[in-house]
Scaffold this active site. Structure first.
Site, mmCIF file in Angstrom:
data_model
loop_
_atom_site.group_PDB
_atom_site.id
_atom_site.type_symbol
_atom_site.label_atom_id
_atom_site.label_comp_id
_atom_site.label_asym_id
_atom_site.label_seq_id
_atom_site.Cartn_x
_atom_site.Cartn_y
_atom_site.Cartn_z
ATOM 1 N N HIS A 105 0.834 -1.211 0.000
ATOM 2 C CA HIS A 105 0.000 0.000 0.000
ATOM 3 C C HIS A 105 0.870 1.263 0.000
ATOM 4 O O HIS A 105 0.455 2.310 0.473
ATOM 5 C CB HIS A 105 -0.953 0.022 1.203
ATOM 6 C CG HIS A 105 -1.784 -1.208 1.341
ATOM 7 N ND1 HIS A 105 -2.957 -1.413 0.670
ATOM 8 C CD2 HIS A 105 -1.577 -2.339 2.075
ATOM 9 C CE1 HIS A 105 -3.470 -2.589 0.982
ATOM 10 N NE2 HIS A 105 -2.640 -3.179 1.828
ATOM 11 N N SER A 118 14.339 21.569 -17.359
ATOM 12 C CA SER A 118 13.167 22.442 -17.445
ATOM 13 C C SER A 118 13.534 23.686 -18.234
ATOM 14 O O SER A 118 14.681 24.153 -18.203
ATOM 15 C CB SER A 118 12.710 22.834 -16.038
ATOM 16 O OG SER A 118 11.842 23.954 -16.084
#
Length: 458
Positions: free
Chosen positions: A160, A282
């Protein structure tokens, strides 16, 4: 409205462009296999027990010489498929007819473009599957190497996405390697199903001349011919779908591996560091190194699955016999394979350049990660499991001084962090490579004999 003369009739220009679709472009990938298929077909015609001979031995040699010349042109990107040809099949026939006159007009005897494209795609798939297996084996080897190098490096095992139990980098890496090796089994199964020759089925209903479909299959190095001539063409689309299904399983493994790498390279984890040359920057943030390869691989897994489902959807309502809808499957088929292979090729060097940050991996352990292991140790000392479970749940503070490295040293059974069988992985990878070597060698030997020149052409 303008019309154009083609090998199969005079066709309106817009109709010609619409029905040819992208075949003029895509079929460049099939030039060599189309010539190989034609060489086998012409050889079979030359041996047919009819009088007069449909193709003499001298004519067979002349046709094959022409086909070898076309293959050479294709390798140099010199062979052109024109819109009037519609596809590679008629382009090859046109070229041979221009070179050989009436002899070129004979090569389509007892054959339809239906079985011609079917055999082309199966020959294309044979080589593509072998290439994919080679590339998958290379990535599996890279993952095993990474895992073995870091086999003693502890890593929090998660369920999980929450901390669960002590694990290791070796266990994590080889889990993905074993998944990929299982995907290779799927690729080999697809290869074996694909390894049937449909040539000689013509338009799906056979021909009234004594052709030898077994001979054609043998000449092309197939494992066997398809038996039923109608199924030989009904198998179009179905076979592409099966191959894409195997490809999509590879992409499923790569997508999950990519997801892990994106998570575990986040600064909050910093478990692994990807090589800088596989990251992009970027346009505004100078410091960024983005895991774009992993993000795109996750997206491309969906593209390959979409290609598989696209082919499935094209054929699920298709009536028996050839239908032109199948033409639309070709692009999906080729794109799905190309995407899978490109993904394998880029992931391998990326894994080879990835570094494990042992300090951060150990720092990721908190006392609760050892809870299950400690409960099981108490069981080994005689306490019932449920009692041990509740005792540890209430006394987690007792786990504060456990060493993660010592914890994984206790897990020595088969497949556990210290029970990984490195020879097992080595053997499975070697078996995949051997399958590729043997299948490729057998095919190249068959085609070399058929063409009378060493194949692949240099």
């Amino acid at each position: 409205m303008a019309k154009q003369k083609t090998t199969v009739g005079i066709i309106n220009n817009e109709t010609l462009a619409y029905t040819a679709g992208r075949d003029v472009e895509l079929d460049h990938a099939l030039i060599t296999v189309d010539c190989i298929g034609t060489a086998a077909h012409v050889t079979m015609l030359s041996k047919m027990p009819v009088q007069p001979k449909l193709i003499t031995e001298d004519e067979r040699k002349r046709v094959i010489e022409g086909l070898v010349e076309i293959i050479g042109q294709a390798q140099r990107n010199k062979f052109k498929i024109q819109l009037a040809d519609q596809d590679v099949h008629l382009a090859v026939e046109r070229t041979l007819t221009k070179k050989l006159g009436d002899l070129g007009k004979k090569i389509h005897t007892c054959r339809s473009r239906n079985d011609q494209v079917a055999v082309d795609l199966r020959l294309y798939a044979k080589e593509q599957l072998l290439q994919t297996l080679d590339e998958a084996a290379a990535l599996a080897a890279a993952l095993v190497s990474f895992g073995r190098k870091n086999k003693m490096v502890p890593m929090v095992g998660r369920t999980h996405m929450q901390p669960g139990m002590p694990s290791s980098v070796g266990l994590w890496a080889t889990a993905h390697a074993e998944s990929l090796l299982d995907d290779c089994v799927g690729l080999i199964n697809a290869y074996e199903l694909n390894d049937q020759c449909p040539l000689g089925s013509a338009a799906s209903y056979g021909v009234p001349l004594p052709i030898d479909r077994q001979l054609t299959s043998d000449l092309l190095g197939f494992g066997r011919p398809t038996h039923n001539v109608l199924y030989a063409n009904n198998g179009r689309g179905k076979m592409e779908n099966l191959v894409l299904s195997a490809m999509s399983q590879v992409m499923l493994t790569l997508s999950r591996l990519s997801q892990d790498l994106m998570i575990f390279t986040m600064p909050e984890f910093d478990y692994f560091q990807l090589p800088a040359e596989f990251c992009t920057g970027s346009s505004i943030m100078p410091q960024k190194q983005n895991p774009d390869v992993c993000e795109l691989m996750r997206a491309k897994a969906s593209r390959v699955k979409a290609a598989e489902l696209g082919v499935y959807d094209l054929i699920k309502g298709s009536p028996t016999g050839y239908n032109r809808d199948l033409q639309e499957a070709k692009e999906l088929f080729m794109e799905g394979i190309a995407t899978t292979r490109a993904s394998l090729r880029i992931m391998t060097p990326m894994i080879q350049g990835t570094k494990a940050n042992k300090k951060k991996l150990i720092a990721g352990f908190t006392p609760d990660v050892f809870a299950t292991d400690r409960a099981l140790e108490l069981v080994g000392e005689g306490m019932p499991f449920r009692d041990a479970y509740h005792y540890i749940k209430e006394n987690l503070h007792e786990l504060e001084n456990i060493d993660p490295t010592e914890a994984i040293l206790l897990k020595t059974h088969m497949g556990a962090p210290l029970g990984l069988d490195w020879e097992y992985f080595k053997g499975r990878i070697a078996a995949v490579k051997e399958t590729v070597r043997e299948e490729r060698k057998a095919f190249n030997r068959a085609v070399s004999k058929l063409l009378g020149v060493k194949y692949p052409l240099k």
